[in-house]
Design an enzyme around this catalytic site. Structure first.
Site, PDB file in Angstrom:
ATOM      1  N   LYS A  78       0.968  -1.145  -0.173  1.00  0.00           N
ATOM      2  CA  LYS A  78      -0.144  -0.010   0.062  1.00  0.00           C
ATOM      3  C   LYS A  78       0.835   1.223  -0.150  1.00  0.00           C
ATOM      4  CE  LYS A  78      -3.759   2.128   2.964  1.00  0.00           C
ATOM      5  NZ  LYS A  78      -4.726   1.799   3.997  1.00  0.00           N
ATOM      6  N   SER A 158      -9.800   1.917   3.029  1.00  0.00           N
ATOM      7  CA  SER A 158      -8.923   2.712   2.162  1.00  0.00           C
ATOM      8  C   SER A 158      -7.800   1.887   1.517  1.00  0.00           C
ATOM      9  CB  SER A 158      -8.254   3.569   3.010  1.00  0.00           C
ATOM     10  OG  SER A 158      -7.378   3.161   3.875  1.00  0.00           O
ATOM     11  N   SER A 182     -10.162  -0.257   7.256  1.00  0.00           N
ATOM     12  CA  SER A 182      -9.587   0.074   5.960  1.00  0.00           C
ATOM     13  C   SER A 182      -9.039  -1.235   5.388  1.00  0.00           C
ATOM     14  CB  SER A 182      -8.480   0.858   6.049  1.00  0.00           C
ATOM     15  OG  SER A 182      -9.324   2.420   5.779  1.00  0.00           O
TER      16      SER A 182
END
Ligand SMILES: [Mg+2]
Ligand SMILES: [Zn+2]
Lengths: 491, 482, 96
Positions: A78, A158, A182
């Site tokens: 990420k 997210s 997330s």
């Protein structure tokens, strides 16, 4: 023949060990897959050269017999984990050109275990969002499609880029971060396993901070076993993070040897929140039956503070974020928009550098901390947080794990909730309580909706009891017989 | 100035201080960067100090130990539970966009130190609290016409902020308070007290009121970095406020700066918005919990404090209170004096070092520790006096030569033949010669002028190039003249 | 509305974020909406509850030894700076 990109981490590990294929071959297959799937916008930075370099080095190590636990396994990271010499943006314009001269603790550990870095994945700007629509690099598409509707779906957020990449075979596993859901919510939306460890299990050092008291890194994988393998490589004590735990990191993969017979599973009625999709409630019921059949004891428990968790979270997280994001001022790094005065330079730099959702949360956070409002909002929320934490503790004096759904709905259409903030925030209603209490939680894909979209079930256990979490999660995975992949819809 | 004589009333000044003292540590409060003074810009800066994304603070145990010891030295409460808070504001030399400080739960609570007030009485000055915090970096505004240059070497250096109650009533009292605090910090080694380098600096809150009235509106004068400036700033500010009030106007609460060139305070450019620091507990750090046994151990290990030393200098060494205070509150002086005085005539040593050593440092504007004659070497010089080999005056000359040449006292005495004349026969010859040619003075002595003896001694010293032993000379003179 | 345009302006000022005039109205309504929604917490009795300010309720703060663990890394520190001169960060002139 099975596609190399369809393997689980465990299968790839065994295949590499048997010399069925090399890490270079495995990596190249993924690089090709990534190139062919750019439409998803899962990656914001592809690092194929670095990936090949890593893979070749891994193959050399293997030839010498000096391999790590994840040697040669291609993964995605990420874009909120700082990676040395590799652009790290948190998907914000304000960090558009930022190249960290350091490597986050977690990605450093993954490197040391031999992983191959395929690239950096998309996310909601500074991890603020539940649909991956707030990224400065544009939204990510969910690789799944509804069987009754042609609308493009969000992957959740997210960690939407990581979830998409794992689901669509663009990596074998990916790192995510979870502040209020997330990792778990996008995992549920994309039909993969998303795991948030106990707060303190993975070091936060080198992860761009959103809300420090909530942020936790965790693995996103296609199976529970992969999740356990990956967490073992990510977790561990770090003296550079004052909230890092000294708890011993067990070999989580061996959690699976024991059955769940006699394990006490709590079912909190309060998680039947308003607006929850009836299909999801049905799946929850099914999950309860599966665990019962495996010999678990089902207990009804009460978590009366559940409904207060979300509003408390939407005070605490923005408050911490408003302060954490003060460092993005264009003075020492990041983009600067110069103007006549220092004050103007600050406000132009920050006003232009942050997207609307980040601005909104900074303003909410600034408001709730400002003079006259602190007690009514921030302090109140922290007290609620204590109540939530204590209630979980009480529950865990009776049960070993709690089973609830991950998200109130399956993946929704792009743009659907753009104009209703609270509806968007409600996505996190089932994941936020465990975040506030710092507890480990996992989302496991457990079924498909009538429209053919993945649905997840969530498990929560005591602090640092990830072993029980994995064990029960595996049992759900087995019972669900989960084998669905989005590919049949996409390719 | 202890009292403000207004046109209409007798006014009093009310003063409270916030002292920022740099804690003596090798590394910074939350990072492993060096705290050494004078390095090239941004060379003692870690990724934590520059607030790179994802960087986290880890607390320095020595900073905690030093602040606890400081609290113990002022008899303050030590809070076993304390919390680090973020103080949020923007400034280019504040990399995080917040300062990690302590707001609601500081490590050190209420304490007190005693100082001599203007009326000569000793009274306590209340200390509200002492808390730990990070220093900011340094902004340099005059290197470039259009840019401010920022050096973060100082960013993250540990500070303790010592907050006093508004218990002080004059600039002299404020100065005495700062001197005392500085001495305490220096004695326990928690801060070097160097004000020129900014390692100890004061924010001064000043207000005036009619005696007996409630507190007036205060102004805060920022970053005063010498005791002389502190006095000037307070005196100027108190008079400024008095004039405003006597003109029927109101003092506005504001932050002011002291200009050492003009001796005046001036308003800092008004801030665009009211300060709202949005303090909240730093989520990167957990609350700090100390054990009572740890505090007890530090307490037991505290060194001698200034008040204790003062008592000892007066009671055991027989120094006058004034001299003892001068030595004790300027630790460098005590440090120089004490090893020499041990085992010697302390009063003699005190007189000699004040005249020679402190005079020399003052004349050359250097620190006492930089005087090129060590206490040990100076002690050897004192021994020559005590043994009667030289007199005090010659000793002072020898000291200058020691400083200049680096040679030992004994060597200089040998080389220059400075050993004093104590031989009665030799001296008698000189004395007789002087008496022979001084009929007038002899007559005066005979007429009862005892003081004239001093003139004779002077003459004899001249004839002997100062080497005569004054005691012997005195005795012989009286014998001869009678 | 809990938050009006001038309040938005005030907090945007505190947060050093430029907000175009045209956005104030909308932001005021969004913030009011969010803050109004979280006010449901007022219903909860939290008397005598100790606030929980960290992700872990039970851990102790760990301290580090007073050691210089890092050497000069000026080039890394300045490597992402929008403007640096002679080893300093250069920022727009600060007027006192
Ligand atoms: Mg202050
Ligand atoms: Zn301060």
């Amino acid at each position: 023949m099975v596609l190399l990109t369809d393997l689980t981490i465990a299968e790839a590990r065994d295949g590499l060990a048997r010399k069925d294929f090399s890490s270079k071959e495995l990596t190249e297959a993924h690089i090709r897959a990534i190139e062919s799937a750019r439409a998803f916008n899962a990656y914001v930075l592809e690092t194929p050269d670095r990936a090949i370099e890593d893979a070749v080095a891994s193959d050399k190590r293997r030839a010498k017999g000096e391999i790590g636990a994840l040697d040669g396994i291609p993964i995605a990271v990420k874009d909120i984990f700082c990676t040395k010499g590799i652009r790290t943006t948190a998907c914000s314009k304000i960090l558009a050109e930022f190249v960290p001269p350091y490597e986050s603790f977690v990605t450093q550990k993954l490197r040391q275990s031999g992983t191959v870095l395929l690239g950096k994945t998309n996310l909601d700007e500074f991890a603020m969002g539940s649909s991956n629509e707030t990224s400065a690099f544009g939204p990510v598409l969910n690789p799944w499609k509804s069987s009754i509707d042609t609308a493009k779906l969000v992957p959740g957020g997210s960690s939407g880029g990581s979830a998409c990449a794992v689901a669509a075979g663009l990596c074998l596993g990916a790192t995510g971060t979870d502040t209020g859901g997330s990792i778990r919510q996008p995992a549920a939306f994309c039909g993969i396993v998303g795991m948030k460890p106990t707060y303190g299990r993975c070091s936060r050092w080198g992860i761009v901070a959103f809300a420090s008291s909530l942020d936790q890194a965790g693995p996103m994988t296609r199976t529970v076993q992969d999740s356990a393998i990956m967490l073992s490589a990510m977790a561990g004590f770090d003296h550079n993070d004052s909230t890092s735990s000294r708890q011993i990191v067990p070999n989580f993969e061996s959690s699976f040897e024991k059955s769940i017979k006699g394990v006490r599973i709590g079912i909190p009625d309060e998680y039947r929140v308003e607006g929850i999709d009836p299909e999801i409630n049905e799946l929850w019921e099914t999950g309860i039956q599966w665990l019962k059949q495996q010999g678990a004891e089902i207990c009804s428990i009460s978590l009366s503070q559940t409904q207060n968790a979300l509003p408390a979270y939407y005070i605490i997280a923005p408050a911490e974020a408003s302060s954490n994001l003060s460092r993005y001022d264009g003075m020492r790094y990041g983009s600067r928009v110069s103007d006549v005065s220092l004050t103007k330079t600050y406000s132009k730099t920050r006003g232009g550098g942050f997207g609307p959702e980040v601005v909104r949360r900074i303003l909410v956070g600034t408001y709730v901390l400002s003079a006259g409002y602190y007690d009514a909002y921030y302090l109140k929320a922290q007290k609620i947080r204590r109540l939530i934490s204590e209630e979980f503790n009480n529950a865990f004096s009776d049960v070993d794990a709690i089973l609830v759904p991950t998200s109130p709905t399956p993946a929704f259409a792009k743009g659907e909730k753009e104009n209703d903030l609270i509806a968007m925030y409600l996505n996190d209603v089932l994941t936020v309580p465990a975040s506030l209490a710092g507890l480990p939680a996992i989302s496991v894909p457990a079924g498909l909706s009538k429209s053919g979209l993945p649905l997840g079930l969530q498990l929560i256990t005591r602090s640092f009891d990830e072993e029980t979490l994995f064990r029960v999660a595996q049992s759900i995975e087995n019972s669900a017989g989960w084998h669905h992949r989005p590919s049949k819809f996409m390719f | 100035m202890s009292k403000l004589e207004g046109k209409t009333w007798t006014w009093e000044t009310v003063i409270g201080l916030e002292i920022h003292a740099q804690i003596t540590t090798k590394s910074k409060l939350f990072s492993g960067a060096s705290t050494k003074f004078g390095a090239l810009p941004n060379t003692q800066v870690t990724l934590v100090d520059v607030a790179m994304p994802g960087m986290l603070p880890v607390l320095n145990e020595m900073a905690v130990e030093q602040i606890v010891r400081t609290g113990l030295a002022i008899n303050a409460e030590i809070n076993l539970y304390s919390v680090f808070d973020r103080k949020n504001y923007f400034y280019p030399d504040l990399p995080q966009g917040y300062q990690i400080s302590q707001f609601s739960d500081p490590i050190v609570g209420k304490g007190e130190i005693e100082i001599k007030m203007d009326d000569g009485e000793k009274r306590g000055v209340g200390i509200t609290r002492i808390h730990l915090e990070q220093d900011a970096g340094k902004s340099i505004h005059d290197m470039d016409p259009s840019f401010t240059y920022v050096d973060l070497n100082r960013s993250g250096v540990p500070l303790m902020e010592i907050v006093s109650e508004p218990d002080l009533r004059s600039s002299a009292e404020a100065a005495a308070y700062v001197r005392k605090i500085r001495a305490i910090l220096q004695y326990i080694g928690s801060c070097d007290g160097n004000m020129e380098r900014g390692n100890l600096r004061c924010d001064v809150n000043v207000s005036v009121r009619r005696k007996g009235d409630p507190l007036g509106t205060r102004c805060e004068i920022k970053n005063v970095n010498s005791i002389r400036f502190l006095k000037q700033a307070i005196d100027y500010e108190a008079n400024r406020q008095l004039n405003i009030i006597e003109n029927g106007d109101k003092v506005t609460q504001e932050t002011r700066l002291f200009d050492s060139v003009t001796g005046k305070t001036r308003s800092m450019r008004s801030k665009e918005e009211a300060h709202d620091y949005r303090y909240f507990p730093d989520p990167d750090l957990l609350p700090l919990q100390l054990k009572k046994s740890y505090v007890d151990r530090l307490s037991a290990e505290l060194p001698e404090l200034p008040d204790q030393k003062l008592l000892r200098f007066v009671n055991e060494l027989g120094l006058s209170l004034d001299v003892a205070e001068e030595f004790v509150f300027e630790k460098e002086k005590a440090d120089y004096f004490e090893p020499i005085a041990t085992g010697r005539d302390a009063k003699l040593v005190a007189n000699m070092v004040r005249k020679d050593v402190f005079g020399y440092a003052n004349f050359h504007s250097i620190n006492i520790s930089d005087v090129p004659v060590t206490p040990q070497k100076y002690g050897e010089l004192i021994d020559l006096i005590v043994e009667g080999d030289i007199n005090n005056r010659i000793a002072s000359e020898i000291f200058i030569l020691m400083a200049k040449t680096g040679k030992d006292a004994e060597v200089i005495v040998q080389e220059k033949g400075l050993r004093q004349l104590s031989d009665t026969n030799e001296l008698e010859v000189v004395i007789e010669k002087v008496i022979e040619v001084s009929e007038k003075q002899v007559a005066q002595y005979k007429n009862g002028n005892q003081k004239i003896i001093g003139w004779f001694v002077g003459q004899i010293m001249q004839k002997t190039k100062g080497q005569a032993n004054p005691k012997v000379v005195n005795a012989l003179l009286r014998k001869k003249l009678n | 509305m809990l938050v009006d345009k001038s309040t938005v302006l005030h907090i945007a000022n505190l947060a050093k974020i430029e907000v175009p005039d045209g956005d104030l109205e909308n932001l005021a309504s969004e913030l009011s909406h969010i803050l109004g929604w979280v006010e449901q917490l007022n219903e909860v009795n939290t008397d005598d509850v100790i606030p929980m300010c960290s992700g872990v309720a039970s851990m102790q703060l760990r301290l580090r030894q007073d050691k210089i663990s890092e050497e000069n890394q000026q080039s890394d520190v300045l490597s992402n700076a929008p403007d640096s001169r002679d080893g300093f960060f250069a920022v727009p002139k600060v007027l006192e």
